[in-house]
Design a protein around this motif. Sequence first.
Motif, PDB file in Angstrom:
ATOM      1  N   UNK A 125       8.713 -27.553  23.945  1.00 32.78           N
ATOM      2  CA  UNK A 125       9.348 -26.153  24.022  1.00 32.78           C
ATOM      3  C   UNK A 125       9.291 -25.489  25.438  1.00 32.78           C
ATOM      4  N   UNK A 126       8.188 -25.471  26.203  1.00 27.45           N
ATOM      5  CA  UNK A 126       8.089 -24.875  27.545  1.00 27.45           C
ATOM      6  C   UNK A 126       9.081 -25.389  28.271  1.00 27.45           C
ATOM      7  N   UNK A 127       8.734 -26.837  28.401  1.00 20.79           N
ATOM      8  CA  UNK A 127       9.438 -27.820  29.180  1.00 20.79           C
ATOM      9  C   UNK A 127      10.818 -27.528  29.416  1.00 20.79           C
ATOM     10  N   UNK A 128      11.409 -27.755  28.138  1.00 18.76           N
ATOM     11  CA  UNK A 128      12.825 -27.375  27.669  1.00 18.76           C
ATOM     12  C   UNK A 128      13.332 -26.177  28.041  1.00 18.76           C
ATOM     13  N   UNK A 129      12.697 -25.271  28.120  1.00 19.30           N
ATOM     14  CA  UNK A 129      13.064 -23.770  28.413  1.00 19.30           C
ATOM     15  C   UNK A 129      13.201 -23.683  29.763  1.00 19.30           C
ATOM     16  N   UNK A 130      12.059 -24.246  30.773  1.00 25.64           N
ATOM     17  CA  UNK A 130      11.893 -24.186  32.018  1.00 25.64           C
ATOM     18  C   UNK A 130      13.287 -24.988  32.640  1.00 25.64           C
ATOM     19  N   UNK A 131      13.457 -26.398  32.111  1.00 21.06           N
ATOM     20  CA  UNK A 131      14.665 -27.068  32.420  1.00 21.06           C
ATOM     21  C   UNK A 131      15.958 -26.173  32.351  1.00 21.06           C
ATOM     22  N   UNK A 132      16.140 -25.427  31.234  1.00 19.43           N
ATOM     23  CA  UNK A 132      17.431 -24.719  30.806  1.00 19.43           C
ATOM     24  C   UNK A 132      17.378 -23.512  32.062  1.00 19.43           C
ATOM     25  N   UNK A 133      16.202 -22.950  32.537  1.00 26.75           N
ATOM     26  CA  UNK A 133      16.338 -21.727  33.258  1.00 26.75           C
ATOM     27  C   UNK A 133      16.673 -22.135  34.789  1.00 26.75           C
ATOM     28  N   UNK A 134      15.934 -23.344  35.258  1.00 29.98           N
ATOM     29  CA  UNK A 134      16.267 -23.828  36.515  1.00 29.98           C
ATOM     30  C   UNK A 134      17.363 -24.307  36.680  1.00 29.98           C
ATOM     31  N   UNK A 135      18.200 -25.141  35.818  1.00 25.01           N
ATOM     32  CA  UNK A 135      19.226 -25.767  35.965  1.00 25.01           C
ATOM     33  C   UNK A 135      20.311 -24.780  35.621  1.00 25.01           C
ATOM     34  N   UNK A 136      20.132 -23.548  35.093  1.00 27.73           N
ATOM     35  CA  UNK A 136      20.969 -22.406  34.812  1.00 27.73           C
ATOM     36  C   UNK A 136      22.001 -22.902  33.793  1.00 27.73           C
ATOM     37  N   UNK A 137      21.467 -23.387  32.789  1.00 24.90           N
ATOM     38  CA  UNK A 137      22.168 -23.555  31.458  1.00 24.90           C
ATOM     39  C   UNK A 137      22.800 -22.417  31.072  1.00 24.90           C
ATOM     40  N   UNK A 138      22.165 -21.360  30.977  1.00 24.16           N
ATOM     41  CA  UNK A 138      22.690 -19.869  30.541  1.00 24.16           C
ATOM     42  C   UNK A 138      22.400 -19.166  31.984  1.00 24.16           C
ATOM     43  N   UNK A 139      23.455 -18.579  32.680  1.00 27.13           N
ATOM     44  CA  UNK A 139      23.426 -17.675  33.772  1.00 27.13           C
ATOM     45  C   UNK A 139      22.842 -16.449  33.595  1.00 27.13           C
ATOM     46  N   UNK A 140      22.820 -15.894  32.463  1.00 24.54           N
ATOM     47  CA  UNK A 140      22.357 -14.586  32.182  1.00 24.54           C
ATOM     48  C   UNK A 140      20.734 -14.700  32.145  1.00 24.54           C
ATOM     49  N   UNK A 141      20.295 -15.909  31.363  1.00 23.16           N
ATOM     50  CA  UNK A 141      18.920 -16.153  31.160  1.00 23.16           C
ATOM     51  C   UNK A 141      18.316 -16.407  32.522  1.00 23.16           C
ATOM     52  N   UNK A 142      18.943 -16.988  33.185  1.00 25.06           N
ATOM     53  CA  UNK A 142      18.550 -17.604  34.554  1.00 25.06           C
ATOM     54  C   UNK A 142      18.289 -16.310  35.532  1.00 25.06           C
TER      55      UNK A 142
END
Length: 221
Positions: A127-144
């Motif tokens: 879950x942590x790896x998936x979340x970090x990937x989503x944040x660093x690759x800007x899957x959701x701009x607001x979350x990033x």
Amino acid sequence: MESDSSNGVSKISNSNCQYAWFNPARLHPAVEALLYWRDPKKSGVVFGVTLLTLLSLTAFSLISVVAYLCLFTLGGTICFRIYKSIMQAVQKTSDGHPFKDILELDLTIPEDKVNEIGKDVVKYVNSTVATLRSLFLVEDLIDSIKFLVLSWVLTYIGACFNGLTLIIIGVILLFTLPTVYEKNQAQIDVYVKIAMDKLSIITNKMKAAVPEGKKEEKKDQ
């Protein structure tokens, strides 16, 4: 406004900690008893020893602290064992080993428990790896952007405190915040709800201002 706030307090208290961040039911009974000071003596000993160890690490190396802890612990247990042996010889009693109850405790970890813990760790890591990937690759701009602001704040915290100091502060908060929240739950929940509502309004405004967010809304419509 006053009636709304009072209604908010009653709703929160009646909803069984709807906005509660500290939930004793989620903790292991032994951990819950320590953090909520159900037995002040045990909690005080654990808190004191932990805090003293961490404070010692600020002045001495980890090897020195571990060595001194072992030295003092062994010195105390050896002296106590000799004292009890002498008292048994003088009083002519046969109480046996003074640490008999502790020595007979089953400290082995069941295999099924190890497998369960392993599965939980794997789930957490994935879950942590998936979340970090989503944040660093800007899957959701607001979350990033939120993560960017958090990282920026952490740079200032890191400039003021080192990791060990933060751990010491964390231990102090761990043994104080749960009891404070438990005693002032209704009032704290009201303010937490107000803060979360304001954060939600700000987040919604940010999403509305981002072009990608507008496109997604149009697709949904």
